[in-house]
Design an enzyme around this catalytic site. Structure first.
Site, short mmCIF file in Angstrom:
data_model
loop_
_atom_site.label_atom_id
_atom_site.label_comp_id
_atom_site.label_asym_id
_atom_site.label_seq_id
_atom_site.Cartn_x
_atom_site.Cartn_y
_atom_site.Cartn_z
N ASN A 9 -22.57 34.37 37.94
CA ASN A 9 -21.30 34.96 38.40
C ASN A 9 -21.16 34.68 39.91
O ASN A 9 -21.86 35.26 40.73
CB ASN A 9 -21.33 36.46 38.10
CG ASN A 9 -20.08 37.19 38.56
OD1 ASN A 9 -19.41 36.77 39.49
ND2 ASN A 9 -19.78 38.30 37.91
N ASP A 70 -28.09 44.13 37.87
CA ASP A 70 -27.32 44.48 36.70
C ASP A 70 -26.45 45.65 37.11
O ASP A 70 -26.91 46.59 37.77
CB ASP A 70 -28.20 44.85 35.50
CG ASP A 70 -27.39 44.76 34.21
OD1 ASP A 70 -26.87 43.66 33.91
OD2 ASP A 70 -27.22 45.78 33.53
N TYR A 150 -13.46 44.96 37.61
CA TYR A 150 -12.64 46.18 37.56
C TYR A 150 -12.13 46.59 38.95
O TYR A 150 -11.53 47.66 39.09
CB TYR A 150 -13.47 47.33 36.97
CG TYR A 150 -13.99 47.07 35.56
CD1 TYR A 150 -13.26 47.47 34.45
CD2 TYR A 150 -15.21 46.42 35.36
CE1 TYR A 150 -13.72 47.23 33.16
CE2 TYR A 150 -15.68 46.17 34.07
CZ TYR A 150 -14.93 46.57 32.98
OH TYR A 150 -15.40 46.33 31.71
N ASP A 151 -12.37 45.77 39.97
CA ASP A 151 -12.00 46.14 41.36
C ASP A 151 -10.55 46.63 41.49
O ASP A 151 -10.30 47.60 42.22
CB ASP A 151 -12.22 44.96 42.31
CG ASP A 151 -13.69 44.82 42.72
OD1 ASP A 151 -14.47 45.75 42.46
OD2 ASP A 151 -14.04 43.78 43.30
N HIS A 175 -21.58 49.93 45.35
CA HIS A 175 -22.86 50.11 44.67
C HIS A 175 -23.82 48.96 45.00
O HIS A 175 -24.98 49.17 45.28
CB HIS A 175 -22.59 50.19 43.16
CG HIS A 175 -21.69 49.09 42.63
ND1 HIS A 175 -20.50 48.77 43.23
CD2 HIS A 175 -21.83 48.22 41.59
CE1 HIS A 175 -19.93 47.77 42.57
NE2 HIS A 175 -20.72 47.43 41.57
P1 IMP Z 1 -23.55 42.17 34.53
O1 IMP Z 1 -24.26 42.92 35.65
O2 IMP Z 1 -23.65 40.70 34.69
O3 IMP Z 1 -23.96 42.69 33.18
O4 IMP Z 1 -22.00 42.45 34.68
C1 IMP Z 1 -21.49 43.65 35.08
C2 IMP Z 1 -19.99 43.71 34.89
O5 IMP Z 1 -19.56 44.95 35.46
C3 IMP Z 1 -19.20 42.62 35.60
O6 IMP Z 1 -18.94 41.52 34.79
C4 IMP Z 1 -17.91 43.35 35.97
O7 IMP Z 1 -17.02 43.35 34.88
C5 IMP Z 1 -18.41 44.77 36.21
N1 IMP Z 1 -18.73 44.94 37.65
C6 IMP Z 1 -19.97 45.04 38.22
N2 IMP Z 1 -19.88 45.15 39.56
C7 IMP Z 1 -18.56 45.11 39.84
C8 IMP Z 1 -17.83 45.17 41.06
O8 IMP Z 1 -18.35 45.24 42.18
N3 IMP Z 1 -16.49 45.11 40.93
C9 IMP Z 1 -15.85 45.02 39.73
N4 IMP Z 1 -16.47 44.93 38.58
C10 IMP Z 1 -17.83 44.98 38.62
#
Ligand code: IMP
Length: 194
Positions: A9, A70, A150-151, A175
């Site tokens: 990402n 995560d 989701y920002d 976070h």
């Molecule tokens: P993972 O940590 O790759 O499983 O993904 C976590 C998911 O949570 C992301 O794809 C976003 O959809 C959401 N997410 C995590 N951190 C953020 C953030 O800082 N802003 C907005 N969405 C977030």
């Protein structure tokens, strides 16, 4: 010191890099190193387990100390969902946002929490964990063009979404920013002992 960031990402990688580099940690994504991490299956039931799975896999594949986060959004009225499944809640960011707004349509409580657990896996298998949380509320319509995920519907302190903030403003309260600052302290302590 050189670290690999275990993520595909690019938005996340940018956030991690811009906080780690000022404290002397050079962070590269596997793609920048010409390495394909493939899809690491996030089979854990907690943020901590998934961060650990990703960091360990990246360390083994690259031979470098690896940092993985995560993270996800926990919505109180939904019993903490989408939580660890935030990335898989819907296909695109737009669909995720619309689905969440829909699920909250008849709910009074719109409080939510972004959570981030970071695992740093050293080449000897030692693991260091850091945690960050940002409390906020879910809006009724998207606002702002910055950030990702989701920002645009996550309001912090009631007036601005993460997507309406500059990178610097988001890092100061997010976070991920909090978890990274904790990780920096832990790494500085860890290396001052060597
Ligand atoms: P993972 O940590 O790759 O499983 O993904 C976590 C998911 O949570 C992301 O794809 C976003 O959809 C959401 N997410 C995590 N951190 C953020 C953030 O800082 N802003 C907005 N969405 C977030």
């Amino acid at each position: 010191m050189k670290f690999v960031i275990a993520t595909n990402n690019q938005n996340k990688a940018n956030e991690l890099k811009r906080i780690l580099e000022p404290i002397g940690i050079t962070a590269q994504t596997p793609a920048m190193m010409g390495i394909d991490l493939g899809d690491i299956e996030e089979t854990g039931e907690t943020f901590r387990e998934n961060a650990e799975i990703k960091a360990e896999a990246a360390m083994k594949k690259t031979g470098l100390p690896a940092i993985a986060d995560d993270s996800g959004l926990m919505v109180d009225a939904l019993g903490g969902r989408p939580g660890v499944l935030s990335a898989r809640y819907a296909d695109t960011d737009e669909e995720k946002i619309n689905k969440l707004i829909g699920e909250l349509m008849d709910k009074e409580d719109r409080t939510a929490h972004f959570v981030c657990v970071i695992c740093c896996c050293m080449t000897n298998g030692e693991k260091i964990f850091a945690y960050g949380q940002c409390d906020g509320t879910i809006g009724f319509a998207p606002r702002g063009n910055n950030g990702f995920g989701y920002d645009p519907i996550f309001f912090v302190e009631g007036n601005k979404t993460f997507a309406e903030m500059t990178d610097h403003q988001k890092d100061a309260m997010s976070h991920r920013g909090k978890a990274l600052r904790e990780l920096s302290e832990l790494l500085l302590n860890r290396f001052s002992k060597d």
